[in-house]
Design a protein around this motif. Structure first.
Motif, mmCIF file in Angstrom:
data_model
loop_
_atom_site.group_PDB
_atom_site.id
_atom_site.type_symbol
_atom_site.label_atom_id
_atom_site.label_comp_id
_atom_site.label_asym_id
_atom_site.label_seq_id
_atom_site.Cartn_x
_atom_site.Cartn_y
_atom_site.Cartn_z
ATOM 1 N N VAL A 1 0.820 -1.210 0.000
ATOM 2 C CA VAL A 1 0.000 0.000 0.000
ATOM 3 C C VAL A 1 0.852 1.257 0.000
ATOM 4 N N ILE A 2 1.938 1.252 0.762
ATOM 5 C CA ILE A 2 2.749 2.464 0.921
ATOM 6 C C ILE A 2 3.424 2.857 -0.384
ATOM 7 N N VAL A 3 3.792 1.884 -1.238
ATOM 8 C CA VAL A 3 4.409 2.245 -2.519
ATOM 9 C C VAL A 3 3.411 2.977 -3.420
ATOM 10 N N ALA A 4 2.126 2.962 -3.063
ATOM 11 C CA ALA A 4 1.131 3.748 -3.802
ATOM 12 C C ALA A 4 0.864 5.084 -3.120
ATOM 13 N N ILE A 5 0.909 5.133 -1.784
ATOM 14 C CA ILE A 5 0.603 6.364 -1.055
ATOM 15 C C ILE A 5 1.674 7.428 -1.271
ATOM 16 N N ALA A 6 2.943 7.050 -1.122
ATOM 17 C CA ALA A 6 4.029 8.042 -1.163
ATOM 18 C C ALA A 6 4.093 8.799 -2.492
ATOM 19 N N PRO A 7 4.137 8.104 -3.651
ATOM 20 C CA PRO A 7 4.217 8.871 -4.901
ATOM 21 C C PRO A 7 2.961 9.678 -5.190
ATOM 22 N N SER A 8 1.792 9.222 -4.706
ATOM 23 C CA SER A 8 0.566 9.985 -4.953
ATOM 24 C C SER A 8 0.611 11.309 -4.196
ATOM 25 N N THR A 9 1.185 11.308 -2.995
ATOM 26 C CA THR A 9 1.308 12.560 -2.239
ATOM 27 C C THR A 9 2.310 13.496 -2.900
ATOM 28 N N LEU A 10 3.438 12.954 -3.367
ATOM 29 C CA LEU A 10 4.396 13.777 -4.096
ATOM 30 C C LEU A 10 3.731 14.377 -5.328
ATOM 31 N N LEU A 11 2.899 13.589 -5.996
ATOM 32 C CA LEU A 11 2.195 14.084 -7.177
ATOM 33 C C LEU A 11 1.243 15.224 -6.807
ATOM 34 N N GLN A 12 0.543 15.110 -5.663
ATOM 35 C CA GLN A 12 -0.342 16.184 -5.210
ATOM 36 C C GLN A 12 0.463 17.473 -5.015
ATOM 37 N N TYR A 13 1.631 17.328 -4.404
ATOM 38 C CA TYR A 13 2.478 18.508 -4.179
ATOM 39 C C TYR A 13 2.905 19.131 -5.506
ATOM 40 N N LEU A 14 3.408 18.315 -6.448
ATOM 41 C CA LEU A 14 3.872 18.845 -7.725
ATOM 42 C C LEU A 14 2.728 19.465 -8.520
ATOM 43 N N THR A 15 1.543 18.852 -8.441
ATOM 44 C CA THR A 15 0.382 19.397 -9.150
ATOM 45 C C THR A 15 0.009 20.763 -8.601
ATOM 46 N N ARG A 16 -0.052 20.886 -7.276
ATOM 47 C CA ARG A 16 -0.404 22.167 -6.662
ATOM 48 C C ARG A 16 0.679 23.203 -6.917
ATOM 49 N N LEU A 17 1.930 22.763 -6.925
ATOM 50 C CA LEU A 17 3.037 23.671 -7.207
ATOM 51 C C LEU A 17 2.907 24.225 -8.620
ATOM 52 N N ASN A 18 2.626 23.361 -9.581
ATOM 53 C CA ASN A 18 2.511 23.806 -10.969
ATOM 54 C C ASN A 18 1.285 24.677 -11.184
ATOM 55 N N GLU A 19 0.210 24.405 -10.443
ATOM 56 C CA GLU A 19 -0.972 25.272 -10.536
ATOM 57 C C GLU A 19 -0.628 26.674 -10.050
ATOM 58 N N LYS A 20 0.123 26.748 -8.959
ATOM 59 C CA LYS A 20 0.515 28.050 -8.423
ATOM 60 C C LYS A 20 1.438 28.778 -9.394
ATOM 61 N N LEU A 21 2.337 28.028 -10.021
ATOM 62 C CA LEU A 21 3.289 28.632 -10.956
ATOM 63 C C LEU A 21 2.683 28.830 -12.339
ATOM 64 N N ASN A 22 1.463 28.298 -12.539
ATOM 65 C CA ASN A 22 0.760 28.427 -13.822
ATOM 66 C C ASN A 22 1.586 27.884 -14.969
ATOM 67 N N THR A 23 2.087 26.645 -14.779
ATOM 68 C CA THR A 23 2.858 25.992 -15.825
ATOM 69 C C THR A 23 2.120 24.748 -16.305
ATOM 70 N N CYS A 24 2.569 24.206 -17.429
ATOM 71 C CA CYS A 24 1.972 22.990 -17.988
ATOM 72 C C CYS A 24 2.823 21.764 -17.680
ATOM 73 N N GLU A 25 3.773 21.907 -16.781
ATOM 74 C CA GLU A 25 4.641 20.780 -16.426
ATOM 75 C C GLU A 25 3.778 19.622 -15.917
ATOM 76 N N PRO A 26 3.966 18.400 -16.414
ATOM 77 C CA PRO A 26 3.104 17.289 -16.027
ATOM 78 C C PRO A 26 3.326 16.781 -14.610
ATOM 79 N N GLY A 27 4.358 17.268 -13.915
ATOM 80 C CA GLY A 27 4.586 16.802 -12.554
ATOM 81 C C GLY A 27 5.854 15.996 -12.410
ATOM 82 N N GLY A 28 6.492 15.681 -13.506
ATOM 83 C CA GLY A 28 7.743 14.934 -13.413
ATOM 84 C C GLY A 28 7.559 13.471 -13.734
ATOM 85 N N ILE A 29 8.548 12.882 -14.351
ATOM 86 C CA ILE A 29 8.521 11.473 -14.720
ATOM 87 C C ILE A 29 9.417 10.708 -13.741
ATOM 88 N N ASN A 30 8.842 9.764 -13.017
ATOM 89 C CA ASN A 30 9.612 9.014 -12.028
ATOM 90 C C ASN A 30 10.691 8.160 -12.692
#
Length: 260
Positions: free
Chosen positions: A157-186
């Protein structure tokens, strides 16, 4: 589609589908368009919608327990190239908890082991994001049912929780910066589970920026993700991802995701 048994050195194989990718994303809170929309995936340079990395990590953990009985609390997984739907993907199991996933060539490799470890203190100045949620074991059971496994280890379960939270952070960061960056490729992820967490209750997830360096025309970031239950770290992940542009990782308040 369920796993089917195969002959030779490949014990399991699977054909992923777009519906399956979306189904896992719904359960893991990964709503990235490139995993759901072929047009968006091709715009990002993929030939089709790639399978979510956390899905492959969770399945590798399930298979590792099946081939190497005993407790597992460490997974190190490296993504060499995307895994796409509609192609038969083989899961090769080797001794010492090594799993190789690929089509004609190897796409992903994962190693698993068990060690008794204690988390080391973090440098709080590296904290860039903190999210609080209410964990319910039913979420884990739903994910396990989707993966078609009876495996009860928290690692799955944890291997799914951790990257999803990082994705939430990157998504909110990009929304604030108003960029089209997809969030990063692991590119890789290392997960360590120190102890089981509670059946239900608040669960804090903290994201730390550990390293950043330019790599050719891209940027490589290494993020640490801690899962905290009752002020105690229960799991820690280190996730390496590549982005097209440099990120202002400090532009969000660290407590952005916390309830008031």
């Amino acid at each position: 589609m369920e796993y089917k048994r195969t002959k030779g050195c490949s014990p399991l194989s699977r054909i992923f589908t777009l519906d399956g990718i979306i189904g896992f994303g719904d359960r893991a809170r990964d709503f990235t368009p490139l995993h759901r929309d072929r047009t968006e995936a091709r715009r990002m340079g993929f030939e089709d919608t790639p399978v979510i990395g956390a899905d492959l990590a969770a399945r590798a953990a399930c298979l590792a327990r099946e081939t190497e009985p005993g407790p597992l609390n460490i997974q190190v997984i490296t993504f060499h190239q995307p895994v796409y739907p509609s192609k038969e993907v083989k899961f090769y199991a080797a001794p010492c908890g090594i799993i190789e996933i690929g089509e004609e060539t190897m796409c992903v490799d994962a190693t698993h082991e068990h060690k008794v470890m204690s988390p080391q203190p973090r440098d709080r100045t590296q904290l860039v994001y903190q999210e609080r949620g209410f964990w319910d074991r039913r979420r884990g059971e739903e994910l396990r049912r989707f993966l078609d496994t009876q495996e009860k280890e928290d690692l799955v379960v944890i291997v799914a929780i951790a990257p999803s939270t990082l994705l939430q952070y990157l998504t909110r960061l990009n929304e604030k910066l108003n960029t089209c960056e997809p969030g990063g490729i692991n590119r890789s992820m290392e997960t360590i589970v120190y102890r089981s967490f509670c059946d239900a209750g608040p669960l804090d997830v903290c994201v730390y920026e550990e390293r950043h360096r330019p790599v050719r025309d891209k940027h490589m970031y290494v993020f640490g993700v801690d899962l905290i239950d009752s002020d105690e770290i229960v799991a820690r992940s280190r996730i390496t991802c590549m982005t097209n542009t440099a990120l202002d990782t400090r532009s969000l308040r660290p407590d952005y995701g916390l309830s008031p």
